[in-house]
Structures are given as structure tokens and as C-alpha cells.
Motif scaffolding. Structure first.
Motif, PDB file in Angstrom:
ATOM      1  N   THR A   7       1.044  -1.788  -0.235  1.00 31.82           N
ATOM      2  CA  THR A   7       0.245  -0.378   0.111  1.00 31.82           C
ATOM      3  C   THR A   7       0.857   1.189   0.212  1.00 31.82           C
ATOM      4  OG1 THR A   7      -0.245   0.291   2.654  1.00 31.82           O
ATOM      5  CG2 THR A   7      -2.361  -1.011   1.552  1.00 31.82           C
ATOM      6  N   ALA A   8       2.331   0.934  -0.380  1.00 28.31           N
ATOM      7  CA  ALA A   8       3.022   2.222  -0.286  1.00 28.31           C
ATOM      8  C   ALA A   8       3.068   3.301  -1.362  1.00 28.31           C
ATOM      9  CB  ALA A   8       4.621   1.625  -0.676  1.00 28.31           C
ATOM     10  N   SER A   9       2.826   4.570  -0.792  1.00 24.88           N
ATOM     11  CA  SER A   9       2.440   5.478  -2.190  1.00 24.88           C
ATOM     12  C   SER A   9       2.911   5.567  -3.695  1.00 24.88           C
ATOM     13  CB  SER A   9       2.483   6.772  -1.496  1.00 24.88           C
ATOM     14  OG  SER A   9       1.919   7.928  -2.454  1.00 24.88           O
ATOM     15  N   SER A  10       4.514   5.080  -3.329  1.00 22.21           N
ATOM     16  CA  SER A  10       5.514   5.238  -4.497  1.00 22.21           C
ATOM     17  C   SER A  10       5.109   4.191  -5.788  1.00 22.21           C
ATOM     18  CB  SER A  10       6.557   4.623  -4.323  1.00 22.21           C
ATOM     19  OG  SER A  10       6.683   4.329  -3.191  1.00 22.21           O
ATOM     20  N   ALA A  25      -4.183   7.569 -11.174  1.00 21.59           N
ATOM     21  CA  ALA A  25      -5.293   7.073 -11.006  1.00 21.59           C
ATOM     22  C   ALA A  25      -5.013   5.848  -9.838  1.00 21.59           C
ATOM     23  CB  ALA A  25      -6.327   7.305 -11.359  1.00 21.59           C
ATOM     24  N   PRO A  26      -4.100   5.722  -8.813  1.00 21.37           N
ATOM     25  CA  PRO A  26      -3.305   4.908  -8.218  1.00 21.37           C
ATOM     26  C   PRO A  26      -4.646   3.837  -7.326  1.00 21.37           C
ATOM     27  CG  PRO A  26      -2.699   7.113  -6.922  1.00 21.37           C
ATOM     28  CD  PRO A  26      -3.941   7.166  -8.165  1.00 21.37           C
ATOM     29  N   PRO A  27      -4.097   2.689  -7.836  1.00 17.48           N
ATOM     30  CA  PRO A  27      -5.239   2.097  -7.258  1.00 17.48           C
ATOM     31  C   PRO A  27      -4.577   2.142  -5.690  1.00 17.48           C
ATOM     32  CG  PRO A  27      -3.107   0.816  -7.506  1.00 17.48           C
ATOM     33  CD  PRO A  27      -3.273   2.381  -7.686  1.00 17.48           C
ATOM     34  N   ASP A  28      -5.717   1.526  -4.550  1.00 20.62           N
ATOM     35  CA  ASP A  28      -5.574   1.383  -3.040  1.00 20.62           C
ATOM     36  C   ASP A  28      -4.859   0.495  -2.138  1.00 20.62           C
ATOM     37  OD1 ASP A  28      -8.228   2.988  -2.825  1.00 20.62           O
ATOM     38  OD2 ASP A  28      -9.560   1.101  -3.724  1.00 20.62           O
ATOM     39  N   VAL A  54      -8.120  -4.403 -11.296  1.00 20.78           N
ATOM     40  CA  VAL A  54      -7.305  -3.677 -12.058  1.00 20.78           C
ATOM     41  C   VAL A  54      -5.236  -4.016 -12.423  1.00 20.78           C
ATOM     42  CG1 VAL A  54      -6.432  -1.851 -13.276  1.00 20.78           C
ATOM     43  CG2 VAL A  54      -7.804  -1.223 -10.883  1.00 20.78           C
ATOM     44  N   PRO A  55      -5.465  -5.612 -13.774  1.00 18.98           N
ATOM     45  CA  PRO A  55      -4.638  -5.897 -14.437  1.00 18.98           C
ATOM     46  C   PRO A  55      -3.592  -5.027 -14.559  1.00 18.98           C
ATOM     47  CG  PRO A  55      -6.527  -6.167 -15.711  1.00 18.98           C
ATOM     48  CD  PRO A  55      -6.514  -5.471 -14.873  1.00 18.98           C
ATOM     49  N   PHE A  56      -2.149  -5.003 -14.340  1.00 16.96           N
ATOM     50  CA  PHE A  56      -1.074  -4.723 -14.465  1.00 16.96           C
ATOM     51  C   PHE A  56      -0.192  -5.542 -15.266  1.00 16.96           C
ATOM     52  CE2 PHE A  56       2.999  -2.586 -13.771  1.00 16.96           C
ATOM     53  CZ  PHE A  56       2.329  -1.125 -14.097  1.00 16.96           C
ATOM     54  N   GLY A  57       0.465  -5.413 -16.245  1.00 14.95           N
ATOM     55  CA  GLY A  57       1.656  -5.807 -16.722  1.00 14.95           C
ATOM     56  C   GLY A  57       2.967  -5.254 -16.432  1.00 14.95           C
ATOM     57  N   THR A  58       2.850  -4.353 -17.958  1.00 14.24           N
ATOM     58  CA  THR A  58       4.452  -3.632 -18.098  1.00 14.24           C
ATOM     59  C   THR A  58       4.281  -1.714 -17.057  1.00 14.24           C
ATOM     60  OG1 THR A  58       4.384  -3.304 -19.901  1.00 14.24           O
ATOM     61  CG2 THR A  58       5.791  -5.039 -18.786  1.00 14.24           C
ATOM     62  N   GLY A  59       3.284  -1.728 -17.650  1.00 15.19           N
ATOM     63  CA  GLY A  59       2.119  -0.162 -17.433  1.00 15.19           C
ATOM     64  C   GLY A  59       3.347   0.678 -19.087  1.00 15.19           C
ATOM     65  N   THR A  60       2.849  -0.416 -19.764  1.00 14.80           N
ATOM     66  CA  THR A  60       3.402   0.747 -21.706  1.00 14.80           C
ATOM     67  C   THR A  60       1.838   0.605 -22.495  1.00 14.80           C
ATOM     68  OG1 THR A  60       4.007  -1.878 -22.361  1.00 14.80           O
ATOM     69  CG2 THR A  60       5.297  -0.420 -21.504  1.00 14.80           C
ATOM     70  N   GLY A  61       0.533   0.663 -21.770  1.00 13.10           N
ATOM     71  CA  GLY A  61      -0.381   0.287 -22.557  1.00 13.10           C
ATOM     72  C   GLY A  61      -0.190   1.892 -23.059  1.00 13.10           C
ATOM     73  N   LEU A  62      -1.690   2.336 -23.780  1.00 19.64           N
ATOM     74  CA  LEU A  62      -1.644   3.820 -23.743  1.00 19.64           C
ATOM     75  C   LEU A  62      -3.167   3.807 -24.358  1.00 19.64           C
ATOM     76  CD1 LEU A  62       0.519   3.372 -27.278  1.00 19.64           C
ATOM     77  CD2 LEU A  62       2.136   4.607 -25.551  1.00 19.64           C
ATOM     78  N   GLU A  63      -3.953   3.337 -23.068  1.00 18.08           N
ATOM     79  CA  GLU A  63      -5.157   3.824 -23.050  1.00 18.08           C
ATOM     80  C   GLU A  63      -5.667   4.089 -21.761  1.00 18.08           C
ATOM     81  OE1 GLU A  63      -4.253   0.600 -24.541  1.00 18.08           O
ATOM     82  OE2 GLU A  63      -4.148   1.575 -26.188  1.00 18.08           O
ATOM     83  N   GLY A  64      -5.012   3.898 -21.320  1.00 22.18           N
ATOM     84  CA  GLY A  64      -4.981   4.213 -19.999  1.00 22.18           C
ATOM     85  C   GLY A  64      -5.878   2.816 -18.493  1.00 22.18           C
ATOM     86  N   GLN A  70     -11.705   4.436  -9.883  1.00 19.66           N
ATOM     87  CA  GLN A  70     -12.291   3.782  -9.023  1.00 19.66           C
ATOM     88  C   GLN A  70     -11.663   3.412  -7.686  1.00 19.66           C
ATOM     89  OE1 GLN A  70     -15.649   2.380  -9.894  1.00 19.66           O
ATOM     90  NE2 GLN A  70     -16.660   3.164 -11.424  1.00 19.66           N
ATOM     91  N   GLY A  71     -10.267   2.792  -7.250  1.00 17.51           N
ATOM     92  CA  GLY A  71      -9.460   2.908  -6.191  1.00 17.51           C
ATOM     93  C   GLY A  71      -9.383   1.467  -6.622  1.00 17.51           C
ATOM     94  N   GLY A  72      -9.446   1.218  -5.894  1.00 16.46           N
ATOM     95  CA  GLY A  72      -9.741  -0.853  -5.766  1.00 16.46           C
ATOM     96  C   GLY A  72      -7.962  -1.683  -5.425  1.00 16.46           C
ATOM     97  N   VAL A  73      -7.577  -2.888  -5.830  1.00 13.89           N
ATOM     98  CA  VAL A  73      -6.673  -3.723  -5.984  1.00 13.89           C
ATOM     99  C   VAL A  73      -6.064  -4.035  -7.317  1.00 13.89           C
ATOM    100  CG1 VAL A  73      -5.694  -5.708  -5.582  1.00 13.89           C
ATOM    101  CG2 VAL A  73      -7.776  -4.952  -3.766  1.00 13.89           C
ATOM    102  N   CYS A  74      -5.091  -3.819  -7.482  1.00 15.60           N
ATOM    103  CA  CYS A  74      -4.242  -3.782  -8.455  1.00 15.60           C
ATOM    104  C   CYS A  74      -3.721  -5.233  -8.877  1.00 15.60           C
ATOM    105  CB  CYS A  74      -2.937  -2.701  -9.022  1.00 15.60           C
ATOM    106  SG  CYS A  74      -2.168  -3.069 -10.454  1.00 15.60           S
TER     107      CYS A  74
END
Length: 132
Positions: A7-10, A25-28, A54-64, A70-74
């Protein structure tokens, strides 16, 4: 704390944006499941508690798509990086969602096969995902 939850901010900020123009828009919280069973358990818990996932791969997407508006868990799937099956006969491979194109091609080296999908910019050096 648990090395598979943060849950670290960074960490949350890193997982709350991609290469798009959208504002972070960071997750919780961020979790790193390491098996299909863990993903299933976490998804069931989020569903029961009505918490966005919210699924996360490498963060290289272009669509947001990784923005947790709405917060949540990544769910960072990078630690699910096993190549589970390779069939040279029918040119197929089964991978977990965290397998990168670079890792897959390293595994395929010597077989005469390669996975050419990726972008042409600097990130194509191996950060695109084969499994996600």
C-alpha cells in the motif's frame, strides 16, 4: 509486511498510470499473485467485497487501462512468468501472463521459432508481455 502486497504510495503511483496521457489514478493496494489459484482467490474476495480489480502488466499501454479511477486492487502479474508448455509440432506455447516477449524468445532460441509481436520503440527491447 507481506512481500506480495503493498500500500506504499510510490508503488501505488507506479501502478496507477501507463504511457497514456491520462492522469495517474493509483489503486488502493497492489498485489503480486504467483499462481492461478491466488488470482482466483483474490478475484473472489474482491468480488464479494465489491472492490474493483485492475490488471497490470508493464504499464506500457496507451489507453489508460491501468488507471484505478475507482480505487481498488491492482493485480501485478509480473511474477507469474513461467512458460508451461511448448509444442514445436503445432507452433504453440502456453505461458503465464507475466512472461515477456524477450523471455519467451530466449526460451525459443535454438528451435527456429520466435515471437515477433511488439512495438518498434525502445520499450520493445523486452518489456512487452507475451502472456498478458
Amino acid at each position: 509486511g507481506d512481500p506480495n502486497v503493498s500500500t506504499a504510495s510510490s508503488v501505488r503511483e507506479q501502478h496507477g498510470h501507463d504511457e497514456s496521457m491520462h492522469t495517474c489514478a493509483p489503486p488502493d493496494a497492489v498485489v503480486w499473485p504467483q499462481s492461478v489459484e491466488q488470482v482466483q482467490e483474490l478475484a473472489a474476495l474482491c468480488y464479494r467485497c465489491r472492490v474493483p480489480m485492475v490488471p497490470f502488466g508493464t504499464g506500457t499501454g496507451l489507453e489508460g487501462g491501468v488507471n484505478a479511477v475507482q480505487g481498488g486492487v491492482c493485480f501485478d502479474l509480473s511474477r507469474m512468468d513461467t512458460i508451461t508448455e511448448l509444442s514445436l509440432e503445432d507452433f504453440s506455447v502456453v505461458v503465464e501472463p507475466g512472461v515477456t516477449r524477450k523471455a519467451l524468445n530466449r526460451h525459443l532460441r535454438g528451435t527456429g521459432l520466435w515471437f515477433p509481436v511488439g512495438t518498434v520503440d525502445a520499450r520493445a527491447s523486452g518489456s512487452s508481455w507475451a502472456g498478458g
